[in-house]
Design an enzyme around this catalytic site. Structure first.
Site, PDB file in Angstrom:
ATOM      1  N   GLU A 106       1.854   4.250   0.926  1.00 30.54           N
ATOM      2  CA  GLU A 106       0.662   4.622   1.707  1.00 30.54           C
ATOM      3  C   GLU A 106       1.023   5.036   3.134  1.00 30.54           C
ATOM      4  O   GLU A 106       0.146   5.343   3.938  1.00 30.54           O
ATOM      5  CB  GLU A 106      -0.368   3.489   1.722  1.00 30.54           C
TER       6      GLU A 106
ATOM      7  N   ASP B 129      -4.455   8.085  -7.107  1.00 34.42           N
ATOM      8  CA  ASP B 129      -3.634   6.916  -6.760  1.00 34.42           C
ATOM      9  C   ASP B 129      -3.151   6.157  -7.991  1.00 34.42           C
ATOM     10  O   ASP B 129      -3.162   4.943  -8.028  1.00 34.42           O
ATOM     11  CB  ASP B 129      -4.403   5.975  -5.811  1.00 34.42           C
TER      12      ASP B 129
HETATM   13  O1  LIG Z   1       3.225   2.961  -3.136  1.00 32.26           O
HETATM   14  C1  LIG Z   1       3.726   1.897  -2.755  1.00 32.26           C
HETATM   15  O2  LIG Z   1       4.782   1.828  -2.124  1.00 32.26           O
HETATM   16  C2  LIG Z   1       3.004   0.639  -3.091  1.00 32.26           C
HETATM   17  C3  LIG Z   1       3.586  -0.616  -2.878  1.00 32.26           C
HETATM   18  C4  LIG Z   1       2.897  -1.776  -3.251  1.00 32.26           C
HETATM   19  C5  LIG Z   1       3.658  -3.056  -3.022  1.00 32.26           C
HETATM   20  O3  LIG Z   1       4.809  -2.958  -2.578  1.00 32.26           O
HETATM   21  O4  LIG Z   1       3.202  -4.154  -3.276  1.00 32.26           O
HETATM   22  C6  LIG Z   1       1.603  -1.645  -3.843  1.00 32.26           C
HETATM   23  C7  LIG Z   1       1.094  -0.329  -4.017  1.00 32.26           C
HETATM   24  N1  LIG Z   1       1.779   0.764  -3.647  1.00 32.26           N
HETATM   25  C8  LIG Z   1      -0.185  -0.081  -4.636  1.00 32.26           C
HETATM   26  O5  LIG Z   1      -0.599   1.072  -4.789  1.00 32.26           O
HETATM   27  C9  LIG Z   1      -0.957  -1.172  -5.089  1.00 32.26           C
HETATM   28  O6  LIG Z   1      -2.021  -0.960  -5.666  1.00 32.26           O
HETATM   29  C10 LIG Z   1      -0.452  -2.495  -4.884  1.00 32.26           C
HETATM   30  C11 LIG Z   1      -0.995  -3.735  -5.226  1.00 32.26           C
HETATM   31  C12 LIG Z   1      -0.088  -4.651  -4.815  1.00 32.26           C
HETATM   32  C13 LIG Z   1      -0.143  -6.118  -4.955  1.00 32.26           C
HETATM   33  O7  LIG Z   1       0.819  -6.767  -4.570  1.00 32.26           O
HETATM   34  O8  LIG Z   1      -1.136  -6.617  -5.529  1.00 32.26           O
HETATM   35  N2  LIG Z   1       0.975  -4.033  -4.238  1.00 32.26           N
HETATM   36  C14 LIG Z   1       0.774  -2.701  -4.275  1.00 32.26           C
END
Ligand SMILES: O=C(O)c1cc(C(=O)O)c2c(n1)C(=O)C(=O)c1cc(C(=O)O)[nH]c1-2
Length: 573
Positions: A211, A322
């Site tokens: 993001e 997404d």
């Molecule tokens: O694109 C990314 O680098 C990235 C990293 C992470 C992350 O590292 O936890 C999440 C997401 N995207 C993401 O889109 C997402 O929905 C998400 C949920 C979570 C979580 O720990 O519940 N991490 C992440």
């Protein structure tokens, strides 16, 4: 105070090893020198341990332990509880959530928390053997929550990544730091959340930060020395294969996303790692990145020795919803064919030939899919997408995905996959963002449906036929564990931890854990007693996905269940 003021603070809290004398007796320091690559390869043959993130390299999250089974599961209860809620530099104000998968080696459990905590615990009693704290800078850019999904253990060391994109090796016996390397640029918005895996002499880790508009990568380090061995970027630079899927002008590729924020699987016969990649950046604004945007939202097969990409399969070309494809690739075989199964955020189950990436089948696994359709022959037809600035569009599944990062399980005994499903839509209105390094590159206002959200735990065969479904009022967003006791374990956002009959989906046992589930249960055995361990703690991004749960208690306990020990009879007193 600046980031650099904290750089060495890790030393100050690196002294946490307990003396070994605690109430209840001596705890011997963990010995893991003999935990070799060969042992991890053959992890299925020692089910008393949980040696690697998914239990085995194939990602099945299946254990052959069957002491706890459909007949007696109703009698299991808590054996011990570990409280991980240690305050840290950025805890309290941050979006923490307890997401670790415990690793168990010969009676010792290794566990990570948020904020850079790692513990070694006695697997029989939960007593702490040592603790380690990495000093995470308070001003670190957290892409998606203050979370950590666990450690890897091998050759006498414990490996983990940190929110400020370090990969660290600790001495498994003492908890002292052995080496510490930086693998991401924290000022650009890169971070680390996944559990590393060790394959051969390599510790393999991936980046988070989608993001923020960073360029995702996977890195390998030498287990002993920490020396960097290879890096594989998930977005090709101009001139490299796949670069034609990005605009020829400008730098869209350099900030294109495709992060590797969840642990991959590995097949020693193909010598390939199977890794899912994250969304392209910016998320919803496809106008600034015309083309398919390889290798975002893809399953990528990577030669483990060189880091080279051997094949890829893109699940959502030119994603504007997404739909990260970070989810695990579960390796299994059918009719002698080496396959992998992947349940994508976009609502489809992909089965591929894992030797070459050839499509075997594509099947929807959630009821409501409106963003578009993928035909059996793999054609992707988008239908609803946020194209016009400020105009709201509604689509299913929402950006949380029909399945989040939490893992499915596969039982070779039933031949079925057990999948935690979120049937939740969202409304998004695109808004163009100028790219600025280190500033979120999130190009939509998004509102998740609250009223219409439901969830289920479903069993699918390898052709995508649903065998049973257990319905829930809330989306299911915790990993599943399958065992040879014909059981499937899964937690609910409202705190219940459930055991189901793997063949019928009947709910056999339930325990209210006091906080929501958004992590990964495991099973292990010590001295012939089987345990089921589940980290419990609502929070992180799960809160944002389920606004109905905002304000729910943020727990932080690891709860371990077992059958009752034999109670002494009257005559024993
Ligand atoms: O694109 C990314 O680098 C990235 C990293 C992470 C992350 O590292 O936890 C999440 C997401 N995207 C993401 O889109 C997402 O929905 C998400 C949920 C979570 C979580 O720990 O519940 N991490 C992440």
């Amino acid at each position: 105070m600046t980031t650099s003021d904290y750089v060495d603070a890790g030393e100050a809290v690196d002294q946490g090893r307990l003396s070994g004398k605690v109430a209840g007796g001596e705890i011997a320091p963990p010995v893991t020198e003999n935990l070799t690559y060969e042992r991890i390869l053959d992890a299925r043959s020692e089910p008393e341990n949980w040696l690697t993130y998914y239990g085995t390299y194939d990602g099945q999250r299946y254990s052959t332990l069957d002491q706890i089974n459909t007949e007696n599961v109703s009698r299991i209860g808590p054996a011990w509880i570990f409280q991980a809620g240690v305050s840290g530099i950025i805890a309290g104000t941050s979006t923490y959530s307890f997401e670790a998968t415990p690793i168990v080696v010969d009676g010792v459990m290794f566990l990570s928390g948020w904020d850079g905590w790692v513990w070694a615990l006695d697997g029989r009693t939960g007593k702490e053997i040592w603790r380690y704290k990495h000093a995470v800078p308070f001003d670190v850019s957290l892409c998606c929550g203050n979370v950590n999904r666990g450690v890897a253990v091998a050759s006498g060391k414990v490996f983990f990544v940190t929110a400020n994109a370090h990969v660290i090796a600790l001495d498994a016996g003492t908890g002292k730091r052995v080496w510490d390397k930086t693998y991401g640029d924290v000022r650009a918005g890169e971070s680390g959340t996944l559990a590393p895996i060790v394959v051969k002499n390599l510790v393999i880790v991936g980046s988070s930060g989608g993001e923020f508009g960073v360029r995702g990568h996977l890195d390998a380090f030498d287990v002993e020395t920490g020396e960097h061995q290879w890096r594989s970027y998930m977005v090709p630079k101009p001139g490299e294969p796949g670069s034609e899927s990005w605009p020829a002008d400008g730098e869209a590729w350099a900030r294109g996303g495709g992060n590797c924020w969840l642990t991959g699987t590995f097949d020693p016969e193909t010598n390939l790692l199977y890794w899912g990649t994250g969304n392209p950046a910016p998320d919803f604004d496809g106008g600034v990145r015309e083309g398919d945007n390889l290798y975002t939202d893809s399953i990528v097969a990577i030669d483990v020795d060189s880091g080279q990409i051997r094949w890829h399969y893109q699940c959502t070309p030119h994603d504007v919803w997404d739909y990260d494809s970070m989810s695990e690739c579960i390796l299994f075989e059918r009719d002698g064919r080496k396959l992998l199964a992947h349940f994508d955020k976009n609502g489809y189950m992909f089965v591929l030939d894992r030797t070459n990436g050839e499509r075997v089948s594509i099947t929807p696994f959630v009821d409501r899919i409106t963003w578009g359709a993928i035909s059996r022959d793999g054609q992707v037809v988008p239908k609803i997408y946020p194209e016009e600035e400020g105009v709201e569009v509604h689509f299913y599944p929402g950006p949380a995905g029909a399945k989040e990062w939490t893992h499915a399980a596969y039982s070779p005994k039933t031949g079925w996959f057990y999948v935690p499903i979120q049937d939740v839509g969202a409304t998004a209105a695109r808004r163009r963002r100028e790219f600025r390094e280190g500033i979120p590159y999130w190009s939509a206002g998004v509102a998740v449906d609250i009223e219409e959200a439901v969830g289920y735990l479903s069993a699918f065969d390898a052709d995508g036929n649903e065998k049973w479904r257990w319905r829930n009022e809330l989306p299911m967003c915790a990993s599943v564990l399958a065992t040879a006791g014909d059981l499937v374990f899964a937690g609910e956002p409202s705190g219940e931890f459930n055991a189901y009959d793997a063949r019928t989906g009947d709910l056999l046992w339930q325990f209210q854990c006091g906080s929501g589930h958004h992590s990964s249960p495991v099973t292990y055995a010590i001295d012939g007693r089987q345990y089921i361990a589940v980290p419990v703690g609502w929070g992180g991004w799960a809160e944002g996905f389920l606004p109905g749960m905002l304000g729910a208690g943020h727990g932080s306990a690891l709860i371990v269940f077992a059958l009752p020990e034999q109670t002494p009879s009257r005559g024993d007193h």
